[in-house]
Design a protein around this motif. Structure first.
Motif, PDB file in Angstrom:
ATOM      1  N   PRO B 188       0.923  -1.152  -0.017  1.00 15.35           N
ATOM      2  CA  PRO B 188       0.019  -0.053   0.039  1.00 15.35           C
ATOM      3  C   PRO B 188       0.721   1.072  -0.024  1.00 15.35           C
ATOM      4  N   LEU B 189       1.108   1.756  -1.117  1.00 14.89           N
ATOM      5  CA  LEU B 189       2.153   2.931  -1.226  1.00 14.89           C
ATOM      6  C   LEU B 189       1.560   3.917  -2.519  1.00 14.89           C
ATOM      7  N   GLU B 190       1.966   5.203  -1.780  1.00 12.72           N
ATOM      8  CA  GLU B 190       1.850   6.151  -2.916  1.00 12.72           C
ATOM      9  C   GLU B 190       3.104   6.399  -3.656  1.00 12.72           C
ATOM     10  N   ILE B 191       3.223   7.100  -4.853  1.00  9.09           N
ATOM     11  CA  ILE B 191       4.559   7.385  -5.463  1.00  9.09           C
ATOM     12  C   ILE B 191       4.556   8.786  -5.871  1.00  9.09           C
ATOM     13  N   TYR B 192       5.391   9.430  -5.565  1.00 10.17           N
ATOM     14  CA  TYR B 192       5.743  10.659  -6.253  1.00 10.17           C
ATOM     15  C   TYR B 192       6.995  10.637  -7.320  1.00 10.17           C
ATOM     16  N   TRP B 193       6.788  10.513  -8.342  1.00 11.16           N
ATOM     17  CA  TRP B 193       7.717  10.073  -9.289  1.00 11.16           C
ATOM     18  C   TRP B 193       8.307  11.380 -10.273  1.00 11.16           C
ATOM     19  N   GLY B 194       9.339  11.430 -10.684  1.00  5.56           N
ATOM     20  CA  GLY B 194       9.737  12.637 -11.586  1.00  5.56           C
ATOM     21  C   GLY B 194      10.969  12.197 -12.396  1.00  5.56           C
ATOM     22  N   ALA B 195      11.058  12.766 -13.626  1.00  4.00           N
ATOM     23  CA  ALA B 195      12.190  12.597 -14.718  1.00  4.00           C
ATOM     24  C   ALA B 195      12.679  13.903 -15.094  1.00  4.00           C
ATOM     25  N   TYR B 196      13.980  14.177 -15.319  1.00  2.32           N
ATOM     26  CA  TYR B 196      14.489  15.644 -15.843  1.00  2.32           C
ATOM     27  C   TYR B 196      13.880  16.383 -14.685  1.00  2.32           C
ATOM     28  N   VAL B 197      13.860  16.064 -13.459  1.00  2.00           N
ATOM     29  CA  VAL B 197      13.428  16.967 -12.545  1.00  2.00           C
ATOM     30  C   VAL B 197      13.919  18.478 -12.591  1.00  2.00           C
ATOM     31  N   GLY B 198      13.417  19.363 -12.522  1.00  2.00           N
ATOM     32  CA  GLY B 198      13.732  20.973 -12.536  1.00  2.00           C
ATOM     33  C   GLY B 198      13.812  21.326 -14.151  1.00  2.00           C
ATOM     34  N   ALA B 199      14.235  20.601 -14.938  1.00  2.00           N
ATOM     35  CA  ALA B 199      14.433  21.173 -16.397  1.00  2.00           C
ATOM     36  C   ALA B 199      13.282  21.306 -17.107  1.00  2.00           C
ATOM     37  N   GLU B 200      13.349  21.969 -18.271  1.00  2.00           N
ATOM     38  CA  GLU B 200      12.288  22.162 -19.137  1.00  2.00           C
ATOM     39  C   GLU B 200      11.282  20.732 -19.431  1.00  2.00           C
ATOM     40  N   GLU B 201      12.027  19.511 -19.618  1.00  6.08           N
ATOM     41  CA  GLU B 201      11.551  18.415 -20.054  1.00  6.08           C
ATOM     42  C   GLU B 201      10.900  17.783 -18.913  1.00  6.08           C
ATOM     43  N   GLN B 202      10.719  18.361 -17.688  1.00  8.46           N
ATOM     44  CA  GLN B 202      10.284  17.820 -16.266  1.00  8.46           C
ATOM     45  C   GLN B 202       9.085  17.088 -16.579  1.00  8.46           C
ATOM     46  N   LEU B 203       8.856  15.820 -16.028  1.00  4.76           N
ATOM     47  CA  LEU B 203       7.987  14.790 -16.074  1.00  4.76           C
ATOM     48  C   LEU B 203       7.531  14.463 -14.768  1.00  4.76           C
ATOM     49  N   LEU B 204       6.231  14.734 -14.208  1.00  2.00           N
ATOM     50  CA  LEU B 204       5.869  14.473 -12.973  1.00  2.00           C
ATOM     51  C   LEU B 204       4.619  13.580 -12.898  1.00  2.00           C
ATOM     52  N   LEU B 205       4.736  12.446 -12.086  1.00  4.93           N
ATOM     53  CA  LEU B 205       3.535  11.722 -11.972  1.00  4.93           C
ATOM     54  C   LEU B 205       3.083  11.210 -10.425  1.00  4.93           C
ATOM     55  N   SER B 206       1.952  11.299 -10.272  1.00  2.00           N
ATOM     56  CA  SER B 206       2.165  10.708  -8.718  1.00  2.00           C
ATOM     57  C   SER B 206       0.570  10.018  -8.555  1.00  2.00           C
ATOM     58  N   GLY B 207       0.501   9.205  -7.271  1.00  2.00           N
ATOM     59  CA  GLY B 207      -0.989   8.673  -7.132  1.00  2.00           C
ATOM     60  C   GLY B 207      -0.414   7.227  -6.395  1.00  2.00           C
ATOM     61  N   ARG B 208      -1.566   6.374  -6.369  1.00  2.00           N
ATOM     62  CA  ARG B 208      -1.379   5.153  -5.709  1.00  2.00           C
ATOM     63  C   ARG B 208      -0.716   4.365  -6.644  1.00  2.00           C
ATOM     64  N   LEU B 209       0.478   3.721  -6.070  1.00  2.00           N
ATOM     65  CA  LEU B 209       1.332   2.978  -6.951  1.00  2.00           C
ATOM     66  C   LEU B 209       0.751   2.141  -8.003  1.00  2.00           C
ATOM     67  N   SER B 210      -0.014   1.057  -7.334  1.00  2.00           N
ATOM     68  CA  SER B 210      -0.496   0.052  -8.216  1.00  2.00           C
ATOM     69  C   SER B 210      -1.506   0.820  -9.054  1.00  2.00           C
ATOM     70  N   GLU B 211      -2.086   1.961  -9.117  1.00  3.53           N
ATOM     71  CA  GLU B 211      -2.778   2.618 -10.136  1.00  3.53           C
ATOM     72  C   GLU B 211      -2.149   3.494 -11.031  1.00  3.53           C
ATOM     73  N   VAL B 212      -0.999   3.689 -10.842  1.00  6.45           N
ATOM     74  CA  VAL B 212      -0.046   4.949 -11.922  1.00  6.45           C
ATOM     75  C   VAL B 212       1.219   3.952 -12.363  1.00  6.45           C
ATOM     76  N   ALA B 213       1.238   2.697 -11.916  1.00  7.13           N
ATOM     77  CA  ALA B 213       2.719   2.234 -12.332  1.00  7.13           C
ATOM     78  C   ALA B 213       2.690   2.101 -13.908  1.00  7.13           C
ATOM     79  N   ASP B 214       1.506   1.656 -14.462  1.00  6.01           N
ATOM     80  CA  ASP B 214       1.405   1.392 -15.866  1.00  6.01           C
ATOM     81  C   ASP B 214       1.886   2.890 -16.816  1.00  6.01           C
ATOM     82  N   ARG B 215       1.386   3.919 -16.046  1.00  8.51           N
ATOM     83  CA  ARG B 215       1.502   5.293 -16.669  1.00  8.51           C
ATOM     84  C   ARG B 215       2.859   5.540 -16.513  1.00  8.51           C
TER      85      ARG B 215
END
Lengths: 240, 240
Positions: B188-215
């Motif tokens: 039972p986990l929440e994830i706060y995920w990011g890539a290229y954090v801080g840069a223009e290309e920054q990607l952010l996703l968050s939510g219940r891990l089991s629900e957002v892992a595919d995305r």
């Protein structure tokens, strides 16, 4: 207000402020200040404000007192935050333009500013800051982690109450100032200790914990007497 | 050389560079660069150098290749460092003045620059930087820790091989890029995920891990295709 900024200003070295924080300060119309007692730390913060936000208005938010003697630490913090939320809301509602809350170190680590703003449903932007852990390691010229290793960030209270956490080899300890390392003095550990890290008053000590603990105790006592307060941080590293 | 500087330049947002790093870059005569492949990341670093150290000489240090397929990760890193040490020593000896090594994020966290400099017995100063973990939390507007809680900083490899660490509630995961969160998807986990954090290309996703892992999986695959590389970081938080 048009905009709220939460600005990390580094752990004490004025040079640790980021370009983004400098730009944010330049945009601020109001700087919300949360403490009234004048210490070296508030003077250092005031110097940053004077330099980077000379025309901003300084507003002191009157905060409720926190029950620091409470044994239920998390609960005491919760109650205190509820009281804070009401006073912050009032202060924010009373002003226009761009408001800024300044946070020592990194707003993401052991700081309640964003939690209080979430509580009152405020919109805000966070400008990250150099944490005291990072500043400590930079001053000692050590990595926080070992190759492929992990690091547990914890508090003095947890170390005092729980002892050495099973399976860990590197412990970064914050919010102590009371010598919680005493509780693990029989473990084979090295300590990299610092107080007022990054600031002119910076104190650094390191070595085998059992050998340097007395000197750290004495240094804390002296420093507390001289400054009226102490903020220390340390890394404990298992040697075996 | 007269002086060696290890300069943290933040996780990708040019505004995350500190005033101290800007001042250090202005003093640098030589910037040692360790990679040759041109990516968005090297372009972003070059832009910082051009802006803050326009007259410095850029020296590319030819490094040995690292055996990334080795199962003994720590050993492979050790061998690679020995090879690096020799080439760095040669590069440093060949130049005069103030030399600077630029490090993405924070030189204290999962970076080997100071370890290599220690190996060759070089004297140096460290200018700390904003780590990708801090930048991630600032972007998501979340605290790294919970009130009075602790945080374990770990690697994708450890999460993949060891699963969820007993007793922990917050895990900051670095050096992954391969979806190690999949290994704890039933927790039972929440994830706060990011890539290229801080840069223009920054990607952010968050939510219940089991629900957002595919995305997150799909986002990593797309981003790797588009950029040719990915650097992600995430916080996993126990919800129960």
């Amino acid at each position: 207000m048009d905009e709220l900024l939460v600005i990390g200003i580094g752990a004490g070295n004025p040079a640790d402020i980021t370009v983004g924080a400098v730009e944010a300060l330049a945009r601020a119309d109001v700087i919300f200040t949360l403490d009234r007692a004048t210490t070296d730390l508030t003077r250092a913060r005031d110097a940053l404000v004077e330099r980077y936000a000379p025309n901003a208005r300084n507003v002191v938010v009157e905060e409720p007192r926190r029950d620091r003697a409470a044994s239920a630490y998390a609960e005491a913090v919760h109650d205190w935050r509820a009281g804070r939320a009401a006073t912050w809301q009032k202060a924010i509602d009373a002003h226009d333009g761009v408001g800024a809350f300044l946070v020592w170190g990194d707003p993401m680590l052991y700081d309640s500013t964003i939690a209080v703003l979430d509580q009152i449903g405020a919109e805000y932007t966070v400008i990250p800051g150099i944490s005291s852990i990072t500043a400590l390691c930079a001053a000692h010229k050590i990595a926080l982690n070992r190759v492929a290793g992990e690091v547990l960030i914890t508090t003095g209270r947890r170390l005092r109450e729980g002892g050495w956490p099973a399976g860990q080899t590197e412990l970064a300890v914050m919010l102590d100032g009371k010598g919680a390392y005493r509780n693990v003095i029989d473990e084979p550990l090295e300590i990299y200790w610092g107080a007022y890290v990054g600031a002119e008053e910076q104190l650094l000590l390191s070595g085998r914990l059992s050998e340097v603990a007395d000197r750290i105790d004495a240094t804390i006592a002296e420093a507390r007497e001289r400054h009226g307060w102490i903020m220390d941080v340390y890394l404990l590293r298992a040697t075996e």
